[in-house]
Design an enzyme around this catalytic site. Structure first.
Site, PDB file in Angstrom:
ATOM      1  N   CYS A  79       0.842  -1.202   0.000  1.00 11.93           N
ATOM      2  CA  CYS A  79       0.000   0.000   0.000  1.00 11.93           C
ATOM      3  C   CYS A  79       0.882   1.260   0.000  1.00 11.93           C
ATOM      4  CB  CYS A  79      -0.974  -0.045   1.170  1.00 11.93           C
ATOM      5  SG  CYS A  79      -2.361   1.097   1.013  1.00 11.93           S
ATOM      6  N   HIS A 180      -3.482  -5.247   1.014  1.00 18.17           N
ATOM      7  CA  HIS A 180      -2.754  -5.759   2.184  1.00 18.17           C
ATOM      8  C   HIS A 180      -2.744  -7.286   2.165  1.00 18.17           C
ATOM      9  CE1 HIS A 180      -2.336  -1.998   4.610  1.00 18.17           C
ATOM     10  NE2 HIS A 180      -3.269  -1.612   3.754  1.00 18.17           N
ATOM     11  N   GLU A 182      -1.348  -9.279   4.186  1.00 16.73           N
ATOM     12  CA  GLU A 182      -1.472  -9.805   5.547  1.00 16.73           C
ATOM     13  C   GLU A 182      -2.926  -9.804   6.031  1.00 16.73           C
ATOM     14  OE1 GLU A 182      -0.983  -5.360   6.335  1.00 16.73           O
ATOM     15  OE2 GLU A 182      -0.472  -6.801   4.763  1.00 16.73           O
TER      16      GLU A 182
END
Length: 201
Positions: A79, A180, A182
């Site tokens: 990002c 993202h 994660e």
């Protein structure tokens, strides 16, 4: 076991990223400057914060230049981390890291900003981080800006949010995701493991 570093801009919680990397078998250190010896196989620039403060935390707190520290080590920018790869951003006045030619521009006012939530990927070409990721896989976005590379050749995947948003870029040892990984469930886990595999080579 692969050893990687997360650069902390001091802007927020990077626990979920650290946790994801450790679950995939990595040893993770959080660093705040580039003056310690580089004994890592990879570096992550997380997606938390604002452009100018993040750039300044990279530039102003280290005697060692970012490019000198990194060399040919794999770097994953998430990002904001990806946006900093470029020359400049409409979010701030500071120059970017300038490892990929192009700029970062705000999403059009006709769209709901920030773009927050799940969107699918349209894979344009093979990429190191996309190995084993199916076209149409869903990933999690939170952003108000998008990258605009000078050359489309660095874009390996896009996502449709009323406009085509570059979702994954790769150039040399720099890999960036606008979303993202994660926070992107099993698809994100594949990408994190792919990045760690690149770090092992």
């Amino acid at each position: 076991m692969v050893r990687v570093a997360i650069f902390d801009y001091g802007a927020g919680n990077i626990f979920s990223l650290k946790n994801s990397l450790e679950k995939s078998g990595a040893t993770v250190n959080v660093i705040t400057n580039f003056d310690e010896p580089n004994n890592y196989s990879g570096l992550l620039l997380p997606g938390v914060g604002n452009f100018d403060p993040a750039i300044n935390s990279i530039r102003n707190y280290s005697k060692t230049e970012f490019k000198d520290y990194v060399g040919d080590m794999p770097v994953l920018g998430i990002c904001l981390g990806m946006e900093m790869f470029f020359e400049k951003s409409e979010e701030g006045k500071e120059k970017g890291l300038n490892v990929i030619n192009g700029e970062v521009i705000v999403l059009p006012p006709s769209l709901k900003v920030p773009h927050m939530g799940w969107n699918d990927l349209e894979i344009k070409r093979p990429g190191k981080i996309l190995e084993g990721v199916d076209d149409g896989s869903w990933v999690y976005f939170v952003h108000s800006y998008r990258v605009k590379p000078n050359s489309d050749s660095v874009i390996t995947a896009v996502s449709d949010y009323g406009i085509k948003v570059p979702a994954v870029v790769e150039q040399d040892n720099f890999i960036g995701t606008q979303f993202h990984p994660e926070k992107s469930s099993s698809v994100g886990k594949i990408m994190i493991e792919n990045f760690l595999d690149v770090c092992k080579k």
